[in-house]
Enzyme design. Structure first.
Site, mmCIF file in Angstrom:
data_model
loop_
_atom_site.group_PDB
_atom_site.id
_atom_site.type_symbol
_atom_site.label_atom_id
_atom_site.label_comp_id
_atom_site.label_asym_id
_atom_site.label_seq_id
_atom_site.Cartn_x
_atom_site.Cartn_y
_atom_site.Cartn_z
ATOM 1 N N ASP A 96 0.849 -1.187 0.000
ATOM 2 C CA ASP A 96 0.000 0.000 0.000
ATOM 3 C C ASP A 96 0.884 1.235 0.000
ATOM 4 O OD1 ASP A 96 0.469 0.952 2.866
ATOM 5 O OD2 ASP A 96 -0.176 -1.110 3.201
ATOM 6 N N GLU A 106 22.612 -21.592 -18.442
ATOM 7 C CA GLU A 106 21.715 -20.756 -17.630
ATOM 8 C C GLU A 106 22.490 -19.623 -16.950
ATOM 9 O OE1 GLU A 106 18.127 -23.671 -16.130
ATOM 10 O OE2 GLU A 106 20.142 -24.040 -15.352
#
Ligand code: GLA
Length: 730
Positions: free
Chosen positions: A534, A614
């Site tokens: 928030d 990777e």
């Protein structure tokens, strides 16, 4: 633009670059809301013609005028008990037990700059042109005053709201509800969107037509919560990303909130938002004031993208603060999903070495470094280093990490306490629990009473001591349970209702002290992922761990919903291992990377276990993210698909002048012999663009309307990256 006043008519109009907001105190001093929307250049009171209002009643002074009723007209801050039977913004109980509040116009004032709210986070506007408009209302029978404050950020099309309630009477009053704002929209058909979810699946947008009566999005968990978010949108039924009308609002508050939207008997819409009254009460002694948290509103006449851009800008520039608000954030490696509680200094050192070799900027040591913390059953509250795991303390490890060229970050969960901890054994009364009842446990833990100064001082001292003991550049501030069993040993019985809000005020006070005393520390908010995502938290922590779900497919949906209100720079997002630890799903590493790049980017896996291929990919991704960081975090963000309903997740970052555009996403399912997908970007239609990696040049209009052809996809969750650069026009 600005705040225009017609004193004689008691008419007020607030205009921003594209919007207008109008108020008027009528002949009885009732403050009516006339308009919020696109600019009109006209007093919109003419719309407020009402027929006989039937069973709705009129204020006393209106005599027998059966067309005048508080129950039907649009009101700026509706109050309970005097004939408006819709949702009210404020409810009180007076000393005599009566509950009416009849607020009438008393005065106004206009000030340069943006107001602050004592003890609460709020929009700040040091560098942005801003004005404050105040309007004072008074209940003359009790001398209760309400000052409505409006912060006006013209260029951003932002209007903020907060109310101050003052007891100028001669006895205490009890506030039962004090909303941050009410917004009446008396015309038009509307739908609403709120953001719902659960732990590991936060902020999914839910859109529905309004039905008569009250619809609500709220929670009473003591935090803004995974389940509902303190934000909403009201939109026209035809509203989409780039067309249609929409209003949006969010609270700058981290506690329990309530949004209620009512469609009344005359098809008028009212939205009221603020602290959840189910978990609130406040005794206001004579001469005292109560300030509501701030709400931030915007209106867009051109769809959700514009609404989001307004919110992104105000959150990034006028809510986030400190050194990191606009700065590039460190690419971090977090050990949580790599080790959970099972680590020692050597393991962490190896994770750091692997990450440094691939280009990461910071190592974050997550849960488990302190007290007796080998599982989530014990140790919270004991914020001293566990030397069995980290011999020599943090200093030794931090120096080793620094020698690798990386910064060091640390996890805390300050608001919580384990019953099995030194802290709880000494201070059992510091936990929130009701005497003579067994408290509810959440993740085996209890919650500290943040309204107590001694608790906050203990936490400040513990955190400050750790921050001073070694060079720590980042804190991940977690809070892993909802709060119940509300009771504070420090509050009298009549004030126990105040605890949930006092908790949040205490939390903010502690954050303020730490932000002030440690301005170089980057704080990342967290609450089991995005349980406290928030704008209140963003005032203290410019980024928040978005979700404990790191699966790229799920994250695409979570981040899609989050992006309606919150900017990309606030969204903590990491590449994790496959099969994913939350879903078991396998997605390509490139897909995980583009998804995590839509945030403050990092990795959360043991990079040492990756193949060489990777590892090369990771090293290249970090370089690429750093190259695009200014565009990703500083550009405009566009949602190009709805991943909750379509087979594709697609989003775009565009520079302000549209000269550079980056499109990321993934195709969820590949079908054999699929027709090539043409994706429609947002570009400058008048310009020509070159797609990186190709020699072809297309007009913006072609790529916007016809689309950009995607190469053939292969496999599921196939990653998308398209980079476009504007060409000089011959
Ligand atoms: C929460 C956080 C995780 C991790 C754990 C540690 O769930 O969201 O990222 O920090 O706590 O216990």
């Amino acid at each position: 633009m600005g705040i225009n006043v017609n004193e004689k008519e008691r008419y007020f109009s607030i205009t921003t670059r594209n919007t207008e907001y109008q108020l008027k105190a009528d002949r009885f001093g009732v403050l009516k809301h006339l308009w919020y929307g696109g600019k009109t250049g006209c007093d919109m009171e003419y719309l407020l013609e009402y027929p006989d209002v039937g069973f709705s009643g009129a204020i006393y002074e209106a005599d027998n005028d059966r067309t005048y009723s508080l129950d039907t007209m649009p009101l700026e801050y509706p109050c309970g008990g005097v004939g408006d039977f819709r949702i009210s913004a404020i409810e009180v109980t007076h000393a005599d037990g009566s509950t009416a509040l009849d607020l009438r116009y008393k005065g106004y004032c206009v000030k340069d700059g943006k107001y602050d709210i004592p003890g609460l986070p709020a929009v700040h506007a040091e560098k942005t042109k801003a004005q404050t408009f105040e309007i004072t209302l008074c209940d003359t029978a009790t001398d209760t005053e309400v000052i409505l404050r409006y912060g006006v950020l013209e260029e951003l099309d932002i209007i903020t709201r907060s109310a101050e309630i003052r007891n100028n009477g001669d006895s205490p009053i009890f506030l039962k509800k004090a909303a941050s704002f009410s917004l009446d929209v008396p015309y038009g058909n509307w739908e609403w969107i709120h953001f719902q979810g659960r732990h590991t699946l936060e902020r999914l947008p839910e859109r529905a037509p309004l039905i008569h009566g009250i619809q609500e999005s709220s929670n009473i968990r003591g935090a803004s919560s995974h389940q509902q978010n303190p934000s909403f949108i009201i939109c026209s039924p035809d509203c989409g990303e780039r067309y249609g009308k929409c209003y949006g609002a969010f609270l700058v508050y981290s506690g329990s909130f309530q949004t209620q939207i009512e469609l009344d008997q005359l098809n008028q819409t009212r939205a009221v938002m603020g602290i959840n009254p189910r978990l609130f009460g406040w005794k206001l002694n004579v001469g005292e004031s109560f300030h509501t948290p701030e709400a931030v509103m915007t209106y867009s006449g051109s769809g959700f993208s514009k609404l989001s851009h307004n919110f992104h800008k105000v959150i990034r520039e006028n809510i986030c603060r400190g050194k990191y608000k606009l700065a590039e954030r460190p690419v971090l490696i977090n050990n949580w999903e790599a080790t959970y509680f099972d680590f020692d200094a050597n393991k962490i050192q190896t994770i750091a070495e692997n990450a440094a070799a691939l280009g990461a900027d910071m190592l974050v040591l997550d849960d488990g470094w302190f007290g007796k913390r080998d599982s989530d059953c014990s140790g919270l509250g004991d914020w001293f280093v566990n030397e069995k795991k980290l011999p020599g303390g943090l200093g030794t490890l931090v120096e080793k990490v620094k020698a690798l060229g990386m910064k060091f970050g640390l996890w805390f969960e300050p608001e919580m306490v384990s019953e099995d901890s030194e802290l709880y054994r000494v201070h059992p009364d510091w936990a929130i629990k009701i005497p003579d009842r067994k408290p509810t446990r959440g993740r085996y833990q209890l919650v500290l009473d943040m309204s107590r100064k001694d608790v906050r001082d203990y936490l400040y001292d513990s955190i400050a001591a750790i921050l001073k003991s070694a060079e720590i550049s980042y804190i991940k501030w977690d809070a892993n349970r909802s709060i119940c069993d509300w009771y504070s040993g420090e509050l009298s019985a009549e004030r126990q209702d105040e605890l949930p809000h006092r908790y949040i005020l205490g939390l903010y006070e502690l954050f303020e002290r730490l932000n002030t005393d440690f301005p170089n520390v980057l704080f990342e908010g967290c609450s089991g992922g995005g349980g406290r995502f928030d704008a209140g938290m963003l005032y203290y922590c410019p980024q928040i761990w978005c979700s404990d779900d790191t699966d790229a497919f799920e994250r695409a949906k979570i981040q899609y919903g989050t992006s309606f209100i919150y900017p990309i720079s606030t969204i903590g997002s990491h590449v994790s291992v496959v099969p994913n630890h939350q879903t078991g799903r396998i997605t390509p590493i490139e897909t995980r990377a583009v998804t995590a790049m839509a945030g403050s980017f990092g990795y959360e896996l043991d990079l040492g276990t990756l193949s060489d291929e990777e590892k090369n990919a990771v090293s290249e991704q970090i370089k690429r993210f750093k190259k695009y960081d200014p565009l990703i975090h500083g550009g405009r963000y566009y949602r190009l698909s709805n991943p909750t309903t379509e087979n594709i997740a697609l989003w775009e970052y565009a520079s302000e002048d549209m000269s550079e555009v980056l499109i990321h996403g993934m195709v969820f399912r590949t079908e054999p012999n699929m027709k090539c997908i043409a994706i429609k970007a947002v570009l400058d239609p008048e310009c020509k663009y070159k797609i990186s990696g190709s020699t072809e040049v297309y007009t913006g209009a072609a790529l916007m309307n016809g689309g950009i052809l995607l190469p053939k996809t292969w496999g599921d969750y196939c990653p998308i990256e398209i980079h476009l650069i504007k060409q000089n026009i011959e």
